[in-house]
Design a protein around this motif. Structure first.
Motif, PDB file in Angstrom:
ATOM      1  N   ARG A  81      10.638   4.589   5.010  1.00 11.75           N
ATOM      2  CA  ARG A  81      11.537   6.009   4.770  1.00 11.75           C
ATOM      3  C   ARG A  81      10.190   6.997   4.636  1.00 11.75           C
ATOM      4  N   ASN A  82       9.236   6.636   4.044  1.00 15.31           N
ATOM      5  CA  ASN A  82       8.137   7.625   3.776  1.00 15.31           C
ATOM      6  C   ASN A  82       6.750   7.464   4.794  1.00 15.31           C
ATOM      7  N   LEU A  83       6.857   6.622   5.582  1.00 16.83           N
ATOM      8  CA  LEU A  83       5.948   6.230   6.602  1.00 16.83           C
ATOM      9  C   LEU A  83       4.490   6.076   6.001  1.00 16.83           C
ATOM     10  N   ALA A  84       4.672   5.261   4.911  1.00 16.63           N
ATOM     11  CA  ALA A  84       3.456   4.904   4.228  1.00 16.63           C
ATOM     12  C   ALA A  84       2.536   3.840   4.907  1.00 16.63           C
ATOM     13  N   VAL A  85       1.217   4.162   4.922  1.00 22.98           N
ATOM     14  CA  VAL A  85       0.348   3.422   5.790  1.00 22.98           C
ATOM     15  C   VAL A  85      -0.395   2.188   4.868  1.00 22.98           C
ATOM     16  N   GLU A  86      -0.162   1.991   3.756  1.00 18.10           N
ATOM     17  CA  GLU A  86      -0.704   0.913   3.106  1.00 18.10           C
ATOM     18  C   GLU A  86      -0.600  -0.472   3.909  1.00 18.10           C
ATOM     19  N   PRO A  87      -1.336  -1.481   3.947  1.00 19.69           N
ATOM     20  CA  PRO A  87      -0.927  -2.376   4.804  1.00 19.69           C
ATOM     21  C   PRO A  87      -0.346  -3.918   4.076  1.00 19.69           C
ATOM     22  N   PHE A  88       0.816  -3.151   3.455  1.00 23.85           N
ATOM     23  CA  PHE A  88       1.980  -4.141   2.818  1.00 23.85           C
ATOM     24  C   PHE A  88       2.429  -5.216   4.044  1.00 23.85           C
ATOM     25  N   PHE A  89       2.705  -4.937   5.003  1.00 26.15           N
ATOM     26  CA  PHE A  89       3.118  -5.645   6.177  1.00 26.15           C
ATOM     27  C   PHE A  89       2.385  -6.674   6.528  1.00 26.15           C
ATOM     28  N   ALA A  90       1.092  -6.384   6.738  1.00 26.56           N
ATOM     29  CA  ALA A  90       0.112  -7.128   7.237  1.00 26.56           C
ATOM     30  C   ALA A  90      -0.148  -8.304   6.255  1.00 26.56           C
ATOM     31  N   SER A  91      -0.428  -7.682   5.042  1.00 34.40           N
ATOM     32  CA  SER A  91      -1.012  -8.471   3.949  1.00 34.40           C
ATOM     33  C   SER A  91       0.160  -9.273   3.088  1.00 34.40           C
ATOM     34  N   GLY A  92       0.913  -8.470   2.582  1.00 36.35           N
ATOM     35  CA  GLY A  92       2.204  -8.833   1.786  1.00 36.35           C
ATOM     36  C   GLY A  92       3.259  -9.722   2.340  1.00 36.35           C
ATOM     37  N   VAL A  93       3.365  -9.402   3.707  1.00 38.86           N
ATOM     38  CA  VAL A  93       4.500 -10.182   4.289  1.00 38.86           C
ATOM     39  C   VAL A  93       3.747 -11.123   5.234  1.00 38.86           C
ATOM     40  N   LEU A  94       3.122 -10.871   6.269  1.00 39.81           N
ATOM     41  CA  LEU A  94       2.675 -11.856   7.302  1.00 39.81           C
ATOM     42  C   LEU A  94       1.688 -12.634   6.335  1.00 39.81           C
ATOM     43  N   GLY A  95       0.401 -12.277   6.124  1.00 37.20           N
ATOM     44  CA  GLY A  95      -0.404 -13.091   5.419  1.00 37.20           C
ATOM     45  C   GLY A  95       0.263 -13.991   4.409  1.00 37.20           C
ATOM     46  N   SER A  96       0.827 -13.279   3.656  1.00 39.60           N
ATOM     47  CA  SER A  96       1.237 -14.055   2.087  1.00 39.60           C
ATOM     48  C   SER A  96       2.240 -15.012   2.586  1.00 39.60           C
ATOM     49  N   THR A  97       3.265 -14.794   3.684  1.00 32.79           N
ATOM     50  CA  THR A  97       4.037 -15.647   3.896  1.00 32.79           C
ATOM     51  C   THR A  97       3.311 -17.127   4.408  1.00 32.79           C
ATOM     52  N   ALA A  98       2.343 -16.839   5.049  1.00 34.74           N
ATOM     53  CA  ALA A  98       1.716 -17.976   5.736  1.00 34.74           C
ATOM     54  C   ALA A  98       0.978 -19.027   4.741  1.00 34.74           C
ATOM     55  N   ILE A  99       0.506 -18.096   3.591  1.00 36.08           N
ATOM     56  CA  ILE A  99      -0.087 -18.862   2.325  1.00 36.08           C
ATOM     57  C   ILE A  99       1.068 -19.497   1.615  1.00 36.08           C
ATOM     58  N   ARG A 100       2.060 -18.571   1.263  1.00 36.28           N
ATOM     59  CA  ARG A 100       3.010 -19.132   0.603  1.00 36.28           C
ATOM     60  C   ARG A 100       3.814 -20.558   0.918  1.00 36.28           C
ATOM     61  N   LEU A 101       4.096 -20.499   2.424  1.00 40.48           N
ATOM     62  CA  LEU A 101       4.721 -21.740   3.006  1.00 40.48           C
ATOM     63  C   LEU A 101       3.655 -22.702   3.507  1.00 40.48           C
ATOM     64  N   GLY A 102       2.700 -22.302   3.524  1.00 44.05           N
ATOM     65  CA  GLY A 102       1.655 -23.574   4.200  1.00 44.05           C
ATOM     66  C   GLY A 102       0.524 -24.187   3.331  1.00 44.05           C
ATOM     67  N   ALA A 103      -0.002 -23.193   2.329  1.00 44.11           N
ATOM     68  CA  ALA A 103      -0.945 -23.540   1.356  1.00 44.11           C
ATOM     69  C   ALA A 103      -0.659 -24.715   0.559  1.00 44.11           C
ATOM     70  N   ASP A 104      -1.437 -25.480   0.048  1.00 41.45           N
ATOM     71  CA  ASP A 104      -1.061 -26.759  -1.061  1.00 41.45           C
ATOM     72  C   ASP A 104      -1.551 -26.097  -2.288  1.00 41.45           C
ATOM     73  N   SER A 105      -1.275 -26.705  -3.305  1.00 43.44           N
ATOM     74  CA  SER A 105      -1.742 -26.330  -4.740  1.00 43.44           C
ATOM     75  C   SER A 105      -3.034 -25.875  -5.039  1.00 43.44           C
ATOM     76  N   ALA A 106      -3.974 -26.538  -4.514  1.00 42.28           N
ATOM     77  CA  ALA A 106      -5.556 -26.229  -4.496  1.00 42.28           C
ATOM     78  C   ALA A 106      -5.692 -25.009  -3.714  1.00 42.28           C
ATOM     79  N   GLN A 107      -5.334 -24.955  -2.644  1.00 43.39           N
ATOM     80  CA  GLN A 107      -5.470 -23.587  -1.827  1.00 43.39           C
ATOM     81  C   GLN A 107      -4.889 -22.463  -2.549  1.00 43.39           C
ATOM     82  N   LYS A 108      -3.552 -22.555  -3.148  1.00 46.41           N
ATOM     83  CA  LYS A 108      -3.016 -21.339  -3.812  1.00 46.41           C
ATOM     84  C   LYS A 108      -3.765 -21.060  -5.129  1.00 46.41           C
ATOM     85  N   ALA A 109      -4.329 -21.947  -5.861  1.00 45.92           N
ATOM     86  CA  ALA A 109      -5.060 -21.934  -6.958  1.00 45.92           C
ATOM     87  C   ALA A 109      -6.272 -20.967  -6.473  1.00 45.92           C
ATOM     88  N   ARG A 110      -6.907 -21.212  -5.340  1.00 42.14           N
ATOM     89  CA  ARG A 110      -8.064 -20.568  -4.868  1.00 42.14           C
ATOM     90  C   ARG A 110      -7.940 -19.106  -4.266  1.00 42.14           C
TER      91      ARG A 110
END
Length: 383
Positions: A81-110
């Motif tokens: 709605r505000n055309l914000a340019v902060e990289p939430f989509f790249a980091s908070g959606v795409l990258g974070s989903t990969a880590i959330r669904l694919g990383a093991d407990s040791a990787q998440k802790a790191r």
């Protein structure tokens, strides 16, 4: 069904809307941020992270805030709605989903402490020049080297790669270029030896990069899941990307529709406002209908993105993308037509909404691509 937000979700919506409204009061403010070295303001990203959005996808047990697809939809709609340019989509959606669904407990802790607080940003490198929308078309190679791997290849249009600390990369461990098996997902530091990032601005005011991997050593502990079975995980990440883009498009289309109606109410021709002409009223109503259809599909996407049945989930997200793509094009073109010449000037915020909606239409699959996907699976999409 009850589609009302909970109290916590309303608080999140109000907080993110307030952040975006304060940070983007005008087109000039947005353009000033896009001229920053990384395409956005670092202090502004820090304020967004303080709202807790970087920790939304992760469970409380992992140090996050236990949000889900609906919370992501709320944030992405405000961003659109505000055309914000902060990289939430790249980091908070795409990258974070990969880590959330694919990383093991040791990787998440790191990795998660930095991700949740916003000091570590992520990027997803899944596209290659020849691959178009096919996630399984991977020429980048990951050669086994002892307990680790060595990466060689190039990724294209990697969103916000120049501001990322970690890049999630798809690379082929075995098989031919288009084989669905033999693909792994590797988490690579952006400053690792052999990584070259050539960044550039995109047409919609964002940032992307061509990323080259030349003999990049990756430790075995930096592989997400099975090093030869990463495609299903990559597909899940793309599906979350589609759901998030639908929400962003919804926010942008809502703003563009409001701008158009306001213009029709104020622009005068032949001594009266042009909004008094019935033909233009009908077109504004058609825009509203398309917007509400897109809203329903964005909610549907948020509901279905965590569905357990992979085939059902894939068909649902393709249906979402088709409907939202059509709405993006229709609302954008109608807004330009109803605004007349002003609709195409870069000094008008409506033109920037039009450009962003045009880009969304082609991210993670255009309309013909997703129509073919559903047709191949034997599903149905209303024309």
């Amino acid at each position: 069904m009850d589609f009302d937000f909970s109290g916590e979700q309303n608080l999140l919506r109000d907080s993110v809307e307030r952040f975006c409204a304060d940070g983007y009061p005008s087109l000039e403010a947005r353009q000033a941020r896009t001229r920053e070295p990384l395409g956005f303001s670092e202090p502004s990203w820090g304020k967004l992270a303080e709202l807790g959005v970087c920790g939304l996808p992760f469970s409380e047990e992992d140090g996050g805030f236990g949000g889900g697809a609906v919370e992501t939809m709320i944030v992405m709609e405000a961003i659109g709605r505000n055309l914000a340019v902060e990289p939430f989509f790249a980091s908070g959606v795409l990258g974070s989903t990969a880590i959330r669904l694919g990383a093991d407990s040791a990787q998440k802790a790191r990795w998660l402490p930095g991700i949740v607080e916003g000091s570590t940003r992520l990027a997803l490198a899944q596209t290659e020049r020849q691959s178009r929308y096919d996630l399984h078309d991977v020429a980048t190679r990951a050669r086994r080297d002892g307990s680790g791997f060595v990466l060689d290849g190039q990724k294209s249009v990697v969103l916000n790669a120049d501001s990322a600390g970690l890049i999630v990369v798809s690379a082929r461990v075995s098989g031919e270029r288009r084989d669905p098996h033999g693909i792994g997902l590797f988490v690579v530091p952006a400053d690792a030896p052999g990584v070259t990032v050539e960044a550039y601005p995109t047409q919609d005011g964002g940032r992307a990069a061509e990323v080259t991997f030349a003999g990049v050593a990756v430790d075995g502990g930096d592989v997400l899941g099975d090093p030869e079975g990463g495609l299903p995980l990559l597909v899940r990440v793309a599906e979350h990307g589609i759901a998030a883009l639908a929400a962003e498009a919804l926010g942008s289309m809502s703003a563009l529709h409001a701008l158009t109606v306001d213009y029709l109410k104020t622009r005068k021709q032949f001594g009266v406002t042009v909004g008094s002409f019935q033909a233009l009223q009908h077109r504004a109503v058609d825009m509203l209908i398309a917007l509400e259809q897109a809203r329903s599909m964005a909610i549907y996407g948020a509901m279905m993105v965590e569905a357990g049945d992979a085939a059902e989930r894939a068909a649902a997200l393709s249906a979402v993308k088709v409907q939202v793509n059509k709405a993006c094009r229709f609302l954008g073109q109608e807004a330009v037509q109803l605004h007349g010449g002003i609709g195409m000037t870069m000094e008008y915020i409506g033109a920037h909404h039009f450009k962003r909606l045009a880009m969304i239409e082609y991210q993670f699959g255009d309309t013909p691509y997703h129509l073919r996907r559903v047709a191949d699976d034997g599903g149905l999409i209303a024309a």
